[in-house]
Design an enzyme around this catalytic site. Structure first.
Site, PDB file in Angstrom:
ATOM      1  N   ASN A   1       0.812  -1.216   0.000  1.00 26.06           N
ATOM      2  CA  ASN A   1       0.000   0.000   0.000  1.00 26.06           C
ATOM      3  C   ASN A   1       0.845   1.266   0.000  1.00 26.06           C
ATOM      4  OD1 ASN A   1      -3.225  -0.176   0.513  1.00 26.06           O
ATOM      5  ND2 ASN A   1      -2.220  -2.026   1.244  1.00 26.06           N
ATOM      6  N   CYS A   4      -7.358  -1.568   9.407  1.00 22.71           N
ATOM      7  CA  CYS A   4      -6.961  -2.392   8.258  1.00 22.71           C
ATOM      8  C   CYS A   4      -6.518  -1.434   7.169  1.00 22.71           C
ATOM      9  CB  CYS A   4      -8.099  -3.312   7.821  1.00 22.71           C
ATOM     10  SG  CYS A   4      -9.686  -2.490   7.551  1.00 22.71           S
ATOM     11  N   ASP A   8     -13.823  -2.738   7.073  1.00 18.79           N
ATOM     12  CA  ASP A   8     -14.090  -4.157   6.824  1.00 18.79           C
ATOM     13  C   ASP A   8     -13.525  -5.018   7.953  1.00 18.79           C
ATOM     14  OD1 ASP A   8     -15.510  -3.950   4.342  1.00 18.79           O
ATOM     15  OD2 ASP A   8     -13.626  -3.454   3.357  1.00 18.79           O
TER      16      ASP A   8
END
Length: 873
Positions: free
Chosen positions: A519, A605, A610
């Protein structure tokens, strides 16, 4: 009796801008099932996003379903069933562009000319389309003074009451039946061949504005043997995941007068549901010869063959008609629009036949496809809410309050309730308006931290431990490859740590180290703990939404398989239980950190909506006994999933982005079931409550799971227009209570090793044949052998739809060919269908190919059978 339907197309607003000038050139195409007129159009209005047509259209020879009677004949086509309106953008050089459509059931149309015009939301024809705008219409009948109440509505309500298909909802101090009188029938058909979990029956089908109702006739032989189950059921329209149509099916039936067999063309709809149900509806072509009267066909045994599109049943007529027609609507992929096709229903001898079930099946397929493409856009409970809100207090929307819940946890004065997010959600659109932050945290620090976190989801307080340690949740920091930092974010964490007794914090990143590192390339990442004093970083290695979606799809295939061999290895390959074990492991680690080591925790997260919601809610469930009560479980879902923003609309497949769909909330319910199974006395409720929530996750009956955040709930005015699921849960609360419940404030630490976990069979295998009939598959086969029964009607499975043998489950190849079993209609390989035997029940008086199971069953009933092994079809 024929009437005239008047459609006044008045105006539209907020429609799509499809031209380079930021405008459109809209026009509308209107069609009505069964009307003499094929299509009518409005004029093209140039360069506008708010067109005003004020045009009236008339459709003659239409018959309201309220006026049809069982002895009516089809003299002028079928009953007008749907009004279809399509809006297009006119293009001089290229083909016109689709702008939206409206499908309006005519059963609700009245004769009131003075009725106010209504606004209707334009809908999609396919799920991936982006459609906006509304159109204003006025629709009514003329040439008739008053329409009576359609009798089929009474029949449906009586049926739902006798089968307990309605559910209770709490409205203030009263409990009322839902959907009740707000449910109406759009389409009804009788004599449909139904297959559910490998069990077959004849059914009557009701399509309503809430659901698809299937009323099955139980097999007489199974009733005599005192086995089996009534397969009648209902399916919420939002629960239908897909519907596929196959045209090349065959139905074999025996004519009882001479014992010969006849093959009818048929069409099958395969309905796949989110709750792991697969239902096949087979509609026949119903092309009878003059000598084949209903009394001498298999329909005498199975029931009345045809229902008119409206649902009132009609018999074949010997009356001569010269101009009788019926029409059907289908979607032309090339033209990208609906086309009205007219068919003659007059036979060579002058007899009039009603429309074949096959064409009624086409109408059902089109309607269900349209519903699937627009599921989640609106809740059918709007009509119920509208009818009852003035007389009854709608319950369920006010059970959770963020400040009140934190007060229950005895939050200290070192935390302040902040209105920094404000009524306009200026800091984070997916967070609630009010948030708790450390006492000395200024608005500038809050805003700076929000800018440093993905989607503005900054760290905020969600739960306080009795030892005054706390739980924060947030999204990943925007560090990027260059290693950016935020003084405001670091300051917020340090100020929070000052309120903790032991001044230490563990940051739980639900992702793996590799995923978090990946990421960084996209400008995100994870915390650099060297900049966060007294903080430790732990990665939990929980997979993302795409892996979870693939796992569920594989699990669906395994659960639908009838093979007993390699069941456990096939289940393992789906990795569903492995992913459940990872979520439980992470939740247990968070629980132990707060309980055993007295540490505060920060959980995130990627975007914090989620895996973060899974971990925070499960760990709180383990530590806080209140959340293990019915009321507390509702508050937990409201807080961690609804108020703090889980993307229900995308994850449940309500958006136009199928790659965003993922069963994250279903995983949470599965994890709760795993904990409940290990600690059955620690929960005030049973697994029935989990099943109830899972069932209504996709029905769209309630507004609870239709949006992604508090902001979207307020913007869409859900509270003022829909019902809450909790109104039903509270009304049926007694049925969810656990008689073994012991109210003890204990911390639960469940076993998370995959060896200790089980498949949630109450949900995933609920509609499996072993669950429906309470029998083992082998026992069921042995039982069928003792009945010596073969139905006089068999539907052949479609060659195109079947890719593996029904028996050995091996894929078909050039050498491993497909063969139909003449007794059951399923497709097998040559090895699994090498036997031949007479099947006189179907008119086969010479030996024909059958599968091994049917051969054993038939051999018991016929001692003089012929066995001729062969490899030829």
């Amino acid at each position: 009796m024929s009437c005239t339907l008047v459609v006044e197309v008045l105006k539209a607003r907020d429609i799509l801008a499809l031209d380079p000038n930021g405008r459109s050139d809209p026009y509308c195409i209107i069609s009505v099932d069964g009307a003499s007129e094929q299509q009518q159009k409005t004029e093209v209005l140039s360069a506008t996003l708010e067109p005003h047509w004020n045009k009236s259209f008339k459709f003659t020879d239409t018959t309201p379903p309220h006026l049809w009677k069982p002895d009516d004949t089809m003299s002028g086509g079928p009953i007008s069933h749907y009004l279809r309106l399509e809006m297009w953008d006119h293009d001089m050089l290229n083909r016109d562009d689709f702008m939206g459509m409206l499908v309006l059931p005519l059963v609700g149309v009245t004769t009131d000319k003075e009725l106010q015009a209504s606004w209707y939301k334009l809908t999609r024809s396919q799920s991936k389309q982006t459609i906006t705008g509304e159109i204003q219409l006025k629709v009514y009948y003329t040439n008739i003074s008053k329409l009576p109440i359609w009798t089929i509505h009474r029949e449906l309500r009586s049926t739902c009451a006798s089968h307990n298909f309605n559910i209770p909802v709490l409205c203030g101090s009263k409990t009322v039946e839902f959907p009740g009188v707000t449910e109406y029938v759009e389409l009804c058909v009788k004599g449909v061949f139904v297959e559910i979990s490998s069990q077959r029956s004849i059914a009557q089908i009701f399509l309503t504005n809430y659901r698809l109702v299937i009323l099955c006739e139980m097999n007489r032989v199974r009733l005599q043997q005192d086995v089996g189950s009534d397969l009648s059921m209902w399916i919420g329209l939002g629960n239908i995941m897909s519907v596929e149509k196959t045209q090349d099916d065959k139905m074999v039936r025996r004519i009882t007068t001479d014992g010969s067999k006849q093959q009818l063309d048929s069409m099958t709809l395969t309905i796949v549901c989110h709750d792991f149900r697969t239902i096949k509806l087979t509609f026949t072509a119903m092309e009878m010869s003059a000598s084949a009267q209903p009394s001498c066909s298999h329909y005498t045994e199975l029931g009345d063959p045809v229902a008119a599109v409206c649902g009132n049943y009609t018999e074949l007529s010997s009356q001569v008609h010269t101009n009788a027609i019926y029409s059907s609507i289908y979607f032309d992929q090339k033209q990208q629009r609906f086309v009205n096709k007219v068919h003659s229903s007059v036979q060579g001898d002058g007899r009039l036949l009603p429309p074949p079930l096959k064409y009624i099946g086409d109408s059902l397929h089109i309607r269900l496809t349209h519903i699937i493409a627009n599921v989640g856009d609106a809740s059918p409970s709007y009509q119920f809410h509208k009818k009852n809100k003035e007389n009854l207090q709608i319950t369920g929307w006010d059970l959770y309050n963020y400040p009140r819940e934190l007060d229950r946890q005895k939050v200290s004065k070192e935390w302040d309730l902040s209105a920094a997010n404000g009524p306009d959600y200026k800091i984070c659109s997916s967070y609630p308006q009010l948030l708790y932050f450390p006492h000395s945290c200024e608005d500038m620090i809050i805003a700076g931290s929000a800018k440093f976190r993905s989607k503005g989801r900054l760290p905020c307080l969600v739960w306080v431990h009795r030892n005054k340690n706390f739980m924060l949740r947030c999204a990943q920091p925007l560090i990027g490859a260059s290693g950016k930092s935020s003084i405001e974010d670091e300051s917020l964490i340090q100020k929070a740590l000052r309120t903790s007794p032991n001044k230490q914090m563990i940051i739980f990143d639900a992702r793996s180290v590799l995923a978090a590192g990946g990421n960084k390339i996209m400008g995100k990442g994870t915390e650099d703990v060297s900049r966060y004093a007294d903080c430790k970083l732990v990665h939990l290695n929980i997979p993302n939404i795409h892996h979870v979606r693939e796992s569920l799809e594989q699990l669906r295939v395994v659960c639908h398989s009838s093979a007993n061999s390699k069941w456990l290895s096939s289940l393992e390959n789906t990795q569903w239980l492995f992913y459940i074990s990872l979520i439980l492991k992470g939740s247990v680690m968070i629980t132990r950190s707060m309980e055993k080591y007295s540490s505060s925790v920060l959980v995130h997260c990627s975007d914090g909506w989620d895996r973060t919601s899974q971990l925070t809610s499960l760990s709180q469930l383990m530590m806080d006994a209140y959340y293990r009560t019915v009321d507390g479980f509702i508050v937990l879902i409201e807080k961690e999933w609804l108020s703090f923003g889980h993307k229900f609309k995308e994850r449940l497949g309500y958006s136009t982005s199928p790659n965003e769909r993922s069963p994250i909330f279903l995983q949470f319910l599965d994890c709760v079931w795993q904990i409940y199974r290990q600690f059955p006395t620690a929960f005030q409720f049973t697994s029935k409550l989990l099943l109830c929530v899972a069932d209504h996750l996709h029905t769209s009956w309630f507004g609870t799971f239709l949006v992604n955040s508090d902001k979207e709930k307020n913007d869409s005015q859900l509270i003022a227009s829909t019902m809450s699921l909790w109104a039903h849960v509270l009304a049926a609360k007694d049925s969810f209570l656990n008689s073994s419940y012991t109210s003890v404030d204990e911390v639960l630490t469940p076993e998370y090793n995959i060896r200790r976990l089980l498949l949630w069979d109450e949900y995933f295998l609920r509609f499996d044949v072993t669950s429906l009939f309470g029998k083992d598959l082998d026992e069921e086969e042995s039982l069928s052998q003792t009945t010596h029964h073969v139905s006089s009607t068999v539907v052949w499975a479609s060659d195109e739809q079947v890719c593996e043998c029904k028996g050995c489950k091996r894929e078909f190849t050039v050498l491993r060919r497909k063969h139909h079993c003449r007794a059951c209609g399923d497709i097998f390989c040559n090895q699994c269908s090498s036997q031949q035997i007479k099947v006189p029940q179907l008119g086969y008086y010479a030996p024909v190919r059958v599968c091994e199971a049917c051969h054993k069953r038939l051999a018991v009933a016929d001692e003089e059978y012929v066995v001729v092994p062969t490899d030829k079809k």
